[in-house]
Scaffold this motif. Structure first.
Motif, PDB file in Angstrom:
ATOM      1  N   VAL A 361     -59.586 -28.147  45.283  1.00 22.08           N
ATOM      2  CA  VAL A 361     -60.635 -29.008  45.529  1.00 22.08           C
ATOM      3  C   VAL A 361     -59.794 -30.482  45.716  1.00 22.08           C
ATOM      4  O   VAL A 361     -60.396 -31.443  46.708  1.00 22.08           O
ATOM      5  N   ILE A 362     -58.575 -30.629  45.494  1.00 22.49           N
ATOM      6  CA  ILE A 362     -57.802 -31.589  46.261  1.00 22.49           C
ATOM      7  C   ILE A 362     -57.676 -31.848  47.618  1.00 22.49           C
ATOM      8  O   ILE A 362     -57.740 -32.585  48.435  1.00 22.49           O
ATOM      9  N   LYS A 364     -59.568 -30.098  49.799  1.00 19.81           N
ATOM     10  CA  LYS A 364     -60.958 -30.388  50.129  1.00 19.81           C
ATOM     11  C   LYS A 364     -61.328 -31.972  50.410  1.00 19.81           C
ATOM     12  O   LYS A 364     -61.653 -32.269  51.542  1.00 19.81           O
ATOM     13  N   LEU A 365     -61.031 -32.608  49.397  1.00 19.32           N
ATOM     14  CA  LEU A 365     -61.299 -33.902  49.312  1.00 19.32           C
ATOM     15  C   LEU A 365     -60.381 -34.723  50.297  1.00 19.32           C
ATOM     16  O   LEU A 365     -60.983 -35.667  51.118  1.00 19.32           O
ATOM     17  N   ARG A 368     -61.356 -34.056  53.953  1.00 20.54           N
ATOM     18  CA  ARG A 368     -62.652 -34.902  54.639  1.00 20.54           C
ATOM     19  C   ARG A 368     -62.495 -36.228  54.369  1.00 20.54           C
ATOM     20  O   ARG A 368     -62.867 -37.063  55.204  1.00 20.54           O
ATOM     21  N   LEU A 369     -61.663 -36.824  53.401  1.00 25.52           N
ATOM     22  CA  LEU A 369     -61.786 -38.131  52.896  1.00 25.52           C
ATOM     23  C   LEU A 369     -60.548 -38.817  53.295  1.00 25.52           C
ATOM     24  O   LEU A 369     -60.614 -39.948  53.051  1.00 25.52           O
ATOM     25  N   CYS A 373     -57.327 -40.689  49.454  1.00 24.93           N
ATOM     26  CA  CYS A 373     -58.732 -40.937  48.576  1.00 24.93           C
ATOM     27  C   CYS A 373     -58.427 -40.849  47.120  1.00 24.93           C
ATOM     28  O   CYS A 373     -59.235 -41.087  46.436  1.00 24.93           O
ATOM     29  N   CYS A 374     -57.272 -39.962  46.750  1.00 19.44           N
ATOM     30  CA  CYS A 374     -57.366 -39.840  45.495  1.00 19.44           C
ATOM     31  C   CYS A 374     -55.888 -40.212  44.774  1.00 19.44           C
ATOM     32  O   CYS A 374     -55.028 -39.958  45.506  1.00 19.44           O
TER      33      CYS A 374
END
Lengths: 490, 257
Positions: A361-362, A364-365, A368-369, A373-374
């Motif tokens: 999930v990291i 993926k984020l 895209r972002l 982003c995190c």
């Protein structure tokens, strides 16, 4: 010993992107070295000068030989061939040698191994001829004529020496790797095949042609050892796909990307490594180049999820033209760390499964972002509240032992759960502090006096209640005599 | 004839039950507040699905309400904070027993990307709980339903923070709570909950340490020289209970005047 030789005679044509419908000739030193089928049909033959060839076939494309690309292609084929035998050696310019006697049981017999090898080579678009013999040199010689059959090896893995010797004996002498003077001499002696040469006494041949010639014949027959340097898979991964005419749409890139990732998957399994980074190199037909970098945090290489990730990233990218070739490069690797699940695990997902899903999930984020982003918050040893925390990249493994210890130590000072990114200055209205409403101080002060070595900060922290009932964390900057709100007790 | 009703049917959270008492759901998350556990028919927070928390202002105690439930979750699994309005402050999280290393803070701009990120986080199954804040208070019903489904699929406890104004909008989230600061307590109003009657109102007192009135000077911590070597801190007596403070009684410090 069982040596399998694959000879790629069309290699100079293949690396230049030869197509069946377009005549192509490879030139070296102002002579045609090799012509493809379409050009040969028009009469172009090796040895002609380029102008002769051009006059025979006006639409002929002449290209200079690219030895570097040939060597790279041979290495890629060797890397792929590594799955059939660990004992593989390159024989430039156009041959691969595999010692397969140790791998027969794994592949359940020679015929299966050879069929798999040939099928794989065909799928990679390589034209080849195979030769099988008991010595590398003999296998190489036999591969030049390609009169090879699967049943030369019986079920127990023994080579049928009689048929190999007969094939060797029938080989023309021009294939013998010796200097042209010796070859002319042999022809003048009326010798035409290797068998006739073998029939002569070796002492006489040594006397006539020097000891090197005798050793050559002994190596062919296996009377002298013939050690070869083994091919080792390189420490960085590089794989490339060429597209004739170029690709225009991103959808068309999906399949070459899947193929490249499949190559990488195989390479990683070979090395027991895991990559942390993908680099895609796009070469456009007009000479432009572009690179696409992807940091990764996965724990297992899963081609399908990785392909989705790449397509996600590709969605955001504009192709600058027709893609001529696409390469995948990986230079940083980590050893694959095996993780084991609990035998008596709690119901639900296992910890390793959770960790891999978290990494997915990291990725993926971030694909895209953007990579920033995190983050994961962490505590820092500082007195000033805004410095007492820091961001950590989310990929780092959590420091479980350290964090649980820190929880036990647990600072007893009251700290708000929400911290404002920047302290907000407070206004004063009717003699009381004001920030989105009137504030009323409940307790304090807690003095924090720090950073005298840089810019001294002296602050008195108070807890205040907003008229709506919320609790805020305020401070008075004792040096500037100003009030700020710094957090919320949510 | 209650004995005729199969047990499986009674355990289904979708079955609305009128008066009978409820057995706690096996997969609930204990909220850490006995009063709240009693008020919720499932006996605690749901382990999966959306929970809407409608709060008027930040700072009313909405996070400390969740901390007793989130802290044990963070020891085993991870938490994600999507687009929080302020920074989750690591030292305070630690003091509440929540491991900051288990938290992932995701900052996303734009509603479309936020919804996408929320769905990815909820669906991934890597997180025990995902806390979300969105730029726009009025999300479409379709989006809310997608989030609820993603949270069920996870499974993941989706804590959806929304402004108070969203209370009027109907929502597919099975559990909806209104939070408001009310003096020294956090006032909860359960707008909707699965398995039975809703409309409960609760007051959960806030951490009394936050509400200490300014202590008189003679109770301040002071250094006292004792007969023995070294200095010892004589702590002031902590008030037994949080003191209610009349608004007029609070005086700002002298510098203000």
């Amino acid at each position: 010993m069982l040596w399998l030789c694959a000879r790629f005679e069309q290699l100079p044509l293949e690396v230049l992107g030869s197509r069946d419908d377009q005549p192509l000739a490879v030139t070296e030193g102002r002579r045609v070295l090799l012509a493809n089928a379409a050009a040969s049909a028009a009469g172009v033959a090796p040895g002609q000068s380029p102008s002769t060839a051009q006059s025979l076939c006006p639409e002929l494309r002449c290209a200079a030989r690219n030895v570097e690309a040939e060597h790279l292609r041979l290495q890629q084929l060797a890397l792929w061939g590594y799955r059939f035998s660990p004992d593989i050696c390159l024989h430039p310019p156009d041959s691969l040698l595999l010692e397969v006697s140790g791998c027969l049981r794994l592949f359940k017999g020679y015929s299966r191994l050879q069929r798999g090898f040939a099928r794989g080579l065909q799928r990679r678009g390589a034209h080849f001829r195979l030769g099988l013999a008991h010595t590398p040199l003999a296998a190489q010689l036999l591969s030049a004529i390609g009169g090879h059959s699967e049943d030369q090896v019986d079920n127990s893995g023994q080579l049928d020496r009689c048929s190999v010797d007969a094939q060797l004996a029938a080989l023309p002498l021009r294939l013998l790797p010796c200097d042209s003077k010796a070859r002319q001499k042999l022809e003048a002696m009326g010798l035409h095949s290797l068998g006739e040469l073998f029939a002569l006494p070796s002492a006489a041949l040594n006397k006539r042609f020097g000891p090197g010639f005798g050793q050559l014949l002994a190596r062919i027959r296996g009377e002298l050892p013939d050690p070869r340097p083994r091919f080792q898979p390189p420490d960085t991964f590089f794989s490339e796909r060429q597209f004739n005419g170029g690709l225009t749409s991103k959808e068309q890139l999906r399949f070459p990307m899947a193929a490249l990732l499949s190559d990488l998957e195989y390479y990683l399994r070979l090395k027991q490594w895991i990559n942390r980074h993908l680099e895609w190199r796009f070469h456009y037909c007009d000479g432009q180049r572009e690179q696409l970098h992807m940091p990764l945090s996965h724990r297992h290489f899963q081609r399908r999820s990785l392909l989705d990730l790449v397509l996600l990233k590709l969605e955001r990218m504009e192709l600058k033209g027709h893609v001529d070739s696409l390469a995948l490069v990986c230079e940083q690797f980590e050893p694959l760390s095996g993780a084991s699940d609990d035998l008596f695990a709690a119901p639900g997902l296992s910890t390793t499964e959770q960790a891999s899903r978290y990494a997915d999930v990291i990725d993926k984020l971030q694909a895209r972002l953007g990579t920033d982003c995190c983050f994961t918050p962490a505590q820092a040893d500082e007195h000033l509240p805004e410095l007492a925390w820091q961001t950590r990249p989310p990929q780092l493994p959590p420091q479980n032992a350290a964090s649980s210890e820190a929880i036990k130590k647990g600072n007893t000072a009251l700290r708000p759960l929400w911290l404002l990114p920047q302290p907000q200055p407070l206004a004063r209205r009717n003699g009381s502090l004001y920030w989105r409403g009137t504030l009323q101080l409940l307790q304090g002060p807690e003095r924090i006096d720090s950073h005298w070595w840089q810019q001294r900060q002296v602050r008195d922290y108070y807890i205040a209640r907003h008229e709506g009932g919320a609790l805020y964390w305020l401070y008075r900057d004792c040096l500037q005599e100003r009030w700020y709100v710094h957090g919320l007790f949510a | 004839m209650p004995s005729r009703i199969p047990g499986a049917l009674l355990r289904d959270p979708r079955v609305w039950r009128g008066a009978t008492s409820h057995a706690p759901q096996p997969d609930r998350i204990a909220s850490g507040h006995a009063e709240l556990d009693r008020a919720l028919h499932s006996g605690g927070w749901p382990a999966a699905g959306s929970t809407e928390l409608l709060c008027a202002h930040s700072g009313g105690g909405e996070l400390s309400l969740l901390m007793p439930a989130l802290a044990p979750l963070s020891q085993q699994r991870r938490l994600a904070w999507l687009n929080p309005p302020y920074l989750p402050y690591a030292p305070a999280l630690l003091a509440q027993g929540l491991a900051p290393a288990a938290c992932l803070v995701v900052q996303v701009k734009g509603l479309r990307e936020q919804l996408w990120a929320a769905e990815q986080l909820l669906r991934s199954g890597a997180f025990a709980s995902v806390l979300t804040w969105f730029d726009r208070p009025n999300l479409a019903d379709r989006d809310l339903r997608r989030l609820q489904l993603a949270a069920r699929e996870g499974p993941c406890w989706h804590l959806h923070f929304r402004p108070l104004a969203a209370a009027q909008q109907c929502s597919p989230a099975p559990l909806r709570l209104c939070l408001e600061a009310d003096g020294d307590a956090l006032a909860l109003h359960i707008l909707k909950q699965p398995g039975g009657r809703s409309g409960q109102r609760l007051r959960l007192p806030r951490d009394p340490r936050l509400l200490f009135q300014q202590q008189p000077v003679d109770q301040w911590p002071q250094w006292q020289r004792r007969a023995g070597p070294g200095l010892r801190l004589a702590a002031s007596q902590a008030p037994r209970q949080a003191q209610r403070v009349a608004p007029a009684a609070a005086e700002p410090p002298a510098e203000l005047h």
